[in-house]
Design a protein around this motif. Structure first.
Motif, PDB file in Angstrom:
ATOM      1  N   GLY A  14      -1.054   6.553  -6.583  1.00  0.00           N
ATOM      2  CA  GLY A  14      -1.719   5.661  -7.495  1.00  0.00           C
ATOM      3  C   GLY A  14      -0.891   3.974  -7.210  1.00  0.00           C
ATOM      4  N   VAL A  15      -0.076   3.842  -6.701  1.00  0.00           N
ATOM      5  CA  VAL A  15       0.352   2.363  -6.373  1.00  0.00           C
ATOM      6  C   VAL A  15       0.930   2.334  -4.641  1.00  0.00           C
ATOM      7  CG1 VAL A  15       2.240   0.560  -6.785  1.00  0.00           C
ATOM      8  CG2 VAL A  15       1.359   1.921  -8.804  1.00  0.00           C
ATOM      9  N   VAL A  16       0.643   1.628  -4.079  1.00  0.00           N
ATOM     10  CA  VAL A  16       1.238   1.385  -2.549  1.00  0.00           C
ATOM     11  C   VAL A  16       1.225  -0.136  -2.475  1.00  0.00           C
ATOM     12  CG1 VAL A  16       0.004   3.459  -1.636  1.00  0.00           C
ATOM     13  CG2 VAL A  16      -1.299   1.274  -1.605  1.00  0.00           C
ATOM     14  N   GLN A  17       2.455  -0.435  -1.746  1.00  0.00           N
ATOM     15  CA  GLN A  17       2.844  -1.593  -1.232  1.00  0.00           C
ATOM     16  C   GLN A  17       3.532  -1.560   0.102  1.00  0.00           C
ATOM     17  OE1 GLN A  17       5.523  -2.771  -4.414  1.00  0.00           O
ATOM     18  NE2 GLN A  17       3.935  -3.803  -5.750  1.00  0.00           N
ATOM     19  N   GLY A  18       3.177  -2.722   1.017  1.00  0.00           N
ATOM     20  CA  GLY A  18       3.717  -2.740   2.253  1.00  0.00           C
ATOM     21  C   GLY A  18       3.507  -3.667   3.184  1.00  0.00           C
ATOM     22  N   GLY A  19       4.021  -3.602   4.188  1.00  0.00           N
ATOM     23  CA  GLY A  19       3.879  -4.825   5.187  1.00  0.00           C
ATOM     24  C   GLY A  19       4.279  -6.204   4.777  1.00  0.00           C
ATOM     25  N   ILE A  20       4.308  -7.205   5.654  1.00  0.00           N
ATOM     26  CA  ILE A  20       4.802  -8.537   5.508  1.00  0.00           C
ATOM     27  C   ILE A  20       3.407  -9.276   5.835  1.00  0.00           C
ATOM     28  CG2 ILE A  20       6.346 -10.448   6.075  1.00  0.00           C
ATOM     29  CD1 ILE A  20       8.253  -8.423   6.918  1.00  0.00           C
ATOM     30  N   VAL A  21       2.923  -9.530   7.121  1.00  0.00           N
ATOM     31  CA  VAL A  21       1.678 -10.215   7.445  1.00  0.00           C
ATOM     32  C   VAL A  21       0.864  -9.313   8.218  1.00  0.00           C
ATOM     33  CG1 VAL A  21       2.953 -12.517   7.337  1.00  0.00           C
ATOM     34  CG2 VAL A  21       3.076 -11.044   9.576  1.00  0.00           C
ATOM     35  N   PRO A  22      -0.412  -9.587   8.583  1.00  0.00           N
ATOM     36  CA  PRO A  22      -1.272  -8.780   9.206  1.00  0.00           C
ATOM     37  C   PRO A  22      -0.919  -8.737  10.681  1.00  0.00           C
ATOM     38  CG  PRO A  22      -2.619 -10.501   7.903  1.00  0.00           C
ATOM     39  CD  PRO A  22      -1.111 -10.669   7.823  1.00  0.00           C
ATOM     40  N   ASN A  23      -0.267  -9.581  11.253  1.00  0.00           N
ATOM     41  CA  ASN A  23      -0.008  -9.632  12.616  1.00  0.00           C
ATOM     42  C   ASN A  23       1.268  -8.941  13.181  1.00  0.00           C
ATOM     43  OD1 ASN A  23       1.501 -11.885  11.892  1.00  0.00           O
ATOM     44  ND2 ASN A  23       0.816 -13.046  13.785  1.00  0.00           N
ATOM     45  N   MET A  24       2.036  -8.118  12.113  1.00  0.00           N
ATOM     46  CA  MET A  24       3.156  -7.567  12.271  1.00  0.00           C
ATOM     47  C   MET A  24       3.080  -6.017  11.899  1.00  0.00           C
ATOM     48  SD  MET A  24       6.889  -7.774  10.058  1.00  0.00           S
ATOM     49  CE  MET A  24       7.125  -9.603  10.830  1.00  0.00           C
ATOM     50  N   VAL A  25       3.527  -5.165  12.695  1.00  0.00           N
ATOM     51  CA  VAL A  25       3.469  -3.676  12.551  1.00  0.00           C
ATOM     52  C   VAL A  25       4.301  -3.594  11.451  1.00  0.00           C
ATOM     53  CG1 VAL A  25       3.995  -1.373  13.502  1.00  0.00           C
ATOM     54  CG2 VAL A  25       3.116  -3.127  14.940  1.00  0.00           C
ATOM     55  N   ALA A  26       4.009  -2.966  10.370  1.00  0.00           N
ATOM     56  CA  ALA A  26       4.617  -2.902   8.902  1.00  0.00           C
ATOM     57  C   ALA A  26       6.058  -2.011   9.193  1.00  0.00           C
ATOM     58  CB  ALA A  26       3.754  -2.176   8.135  1.00  0.00           C
ATOM     59  N   PRO A  27       7.087  -2.922   8.742  1.00  0.00           N
ATOM     60  CA  PRO A  27       8.387  -2.557   8.757  1.00  0.00           C
ATOM     61  C   PRO A  27       8.853  -1.595   7.518  1.00  0.00           C
ATOM     62  CG  PRO A  27       8.804  -4.515   8.464  1.00  0.00           C
ATOM     63  CD  PRO A  27       7.332  -4.267   8.613  1.00  0.00           C
ATOM     64  N   HIS A  28       7.814  -1.741   6.553  1.00  0.00           N
ATOM     65  CA  HIS A  28       8.579  -1.248   5.247  1.00  0.00           C
ATOM     66  C   HIS A  28       7.107  -0.841   4.414  1.00  0.00           C
ATOM     67  CE1 HIS A  28       9.778  -0.890   1.059  1.00  0.00           C
ATOM     68  NE2 HIS A  28      10.698  -0.352   1.375  1.00  0.00           N
ATOM     69  N   ALA A  29       7.177   0.470   3.827  1.00  0.00           N
ATOM     70  CA  ALA A  29       5.972   0.576   2.654  1.00  0.00           C
ATOM     71  C   ALA A  29       6.699   1.285   1.601  1.00  0.00           C
ATOM     72  CB  ALA A  29       4.859   1.235   3.382  1.00  0.00           C
ATOM     73  N   ARG A  30       6.082   1.199   0.346  1.00  0.00           N
ATOM     74  CA  ARG A  30       6.385   2.090  -0.503  1.00  0.00           C
ATOM     75  C   ARG A  30       5.345   2.426  -1.488  1.00  0.00           C
ATOM     76  NH1 ARG A  30       6.167  -0.186  -5.632  1.00  0.00           N
ATOM     77  NH2 ARG A  30       7.737   1.254  -6.496  1.00  0.00           N
ATOM     78  N   ALA A  31       5.539   3.604  -2.326  1.00  0.00           N
ATOM     79  CA  ALA A  31       4.414   4.402  -3.095  1.00  0.00           C
ATOM     80  C   ALA A  31       4.926   4.808  -4.361  1.00  0.00           C
ATOM     81  CB  ALA A  31       3.548   5.210  -2.446  1.00  0.00           C
TER      82      ALA A  31
END
Length: 393
Positions: A251-268
């Motif tokens: 039900g909750v997701v968060q992640g990434g830093i900027v669009p032109n960076m492959v995301a180094p972190h995400a959480r849910a």
């Protein structure tokens, strides 16, 4: 204790019903007061303010109230109405239970405070479950003024139910163990029914570590934590099984830093629901295996937090029958039903205490901006609880 109605020499049940009969406006007034207090989970000051608002009414009726601090969450409210002379004041009690926290963030009351329209009250927590708290307070006051109890009647209001009772679950189970019965004033179903069994719930929070890289220049050097989380989400949702009653929702997701960076972190954050037939430890291990699987090369997942609410075992037939008998005498029919929502009634049933849930006023759309309470159900459902308390052996 006030005992102003005994002089009428009416039977106790008649005294209690007669006192409750004209109380709807007073109930609405107290409901407005507590709904307009922000008391989201972890709003320590707000939950405490709700407790004091309810205690003011109880204390005016001669009911002693105690507050038990729960740092970071607020307080537990304890109150007791003692039985008639000759009965043991320290005997096994009947408990009227509820929770003072809501799911709504600070600022919600300012945006949509308590209001009434076409026989319904609206506002954050109006059904879940501030109306139930008010109902319990008035039932306690009715007995304080009328007497006639065969056993102590306790009020026990908690402060963190909406987030799975992390700080109070052990306190709740210790408090109710050995009680005669628990009536938990979650909102009555839209149908008017009460709840006789519930699913348990589990919230799992997890994070995924990836490898950062420039999405345009060096895409292959990266390992996307968001992609890994997406794959895990699909696998987690596949745990849903209508045949066993298990549901899973990321039900909750968060992640990434900027669009032109492959995301180094995400959480849910994941919500799981299950019946009393499910082994929650085994379910958690299935979740853990999905989270920790290297679903994208060079990514790693780990669970950071888990919390649980126990399923509510079925209400004993006799307790539902007591409530139904009282309701029928008041002119309405009610059935018991199963619900997927979890509640503290799961904790009380787990320690062997006969528990009936959703004895509060009828309400609908909890946890949304459309949440409402049917005001006309306040008095009859308070009377039904009172009659069940009187009839309990």
């Amino acid at each position: 204790m006030l005992n102003t109605l005994n002089e009428t020499r009416l039977p106790v049940h008649a005294q209690v019903l007669d006192w409750l009969a004209p109380q709807q406006q007073a109930m609405q007034d107290l409901l407005q007061k507590v709904v307009n207090i922000e008391s989201g989970s972890r709003n320590e000051a707000g939950v405490t303010a709700v407790a004091h608002a309810l205690a003011e009414r109880l204390q005016a009726a001669g009911v002693p109230v105690q507050f038990e601090p729960v740092p970071g969450y607020g307080v537990l409210l304890h109150a007791q109405v003692n039985p008639a002379e000759g009965a043991a004041a320290d005997g096994a009690p009947i408990i009227l239970m509820g929770h003072m926290d809501t799911v709504f963030p600070d600022g919600t009351v300012a945006k949509r405070p308590y209001r009434e329209e076409a026989g319904r009250a609206y506002g954050p927590g109006v059904a879940d479950m501030k109306s139930g708290l008010v109902l319990n307070v008035f039932v306690a006051e009715a007995f304080a003024r009328s007497g006639g109890l065969k056993a102590p009647l306790h009020l026990f209001f908690s402060c963190d139910e909406e987030i799975g009772s992390p700080a109070t679950r052990d306190l709740i189970m210790a408090r109710v163990r050995g009680a005669r019965a628990v009536f938990n004033a979650e909102p009555g179903r839209v149908s008017g029914n009460v709840v006789t069994s519930r699913k348990g719930s589990m919230v799992v929070e997890f994070e995924v570590q990836g490898v950062a890289a420039h999405a345009g220049i060096n895409h292959a050097a990266g390992a996307s934590a968001i992609e890994a989380l997406a794959r895990k989400t699909l696998a987690l949702h596949a745990l849903t099984d209508p045949a066993t009653g298990v549901t899973c929702n990321v039900g909750v997701v968060q992640g990434g830093i900027v669009p032109n960076m492959v995301a180094p972190h995400a959480r849910a954050e994941v919500d799981l629901r299950f019946t009393a037939d499910t082994n929650p430890d085994e379910l958690l291990e299935r979740v853990r295996a999905i989270v920790e699987e290297e679903s994208v090369p060079r990514t790693q997942g780990r669970i950071t937090t888990t919390r649980r609410s126990l399923p509510m075992k079925p209400t004993p037939d006799y307790l539902l029958a007591l409530y139904q008998q009282g309701a029928r005498s008041l002119g309405f029919e009610v059935q018991g039903e199963f619900t997927g929502g979890a509640a503290d009634s799961g904790l009380t049933a787990s320690v062997g205490v006969p528990t009936l849930c959703a004895t509060g006023p009828v309400g609908g759309h909890p946890h949304t901006e459309r949440e409402y309470c049917e005001l006309s159900s306040f008095v009859p459902r308070a009377q039904a609880v009172a009659l069940a308390v009187l009839a309990h052996p």
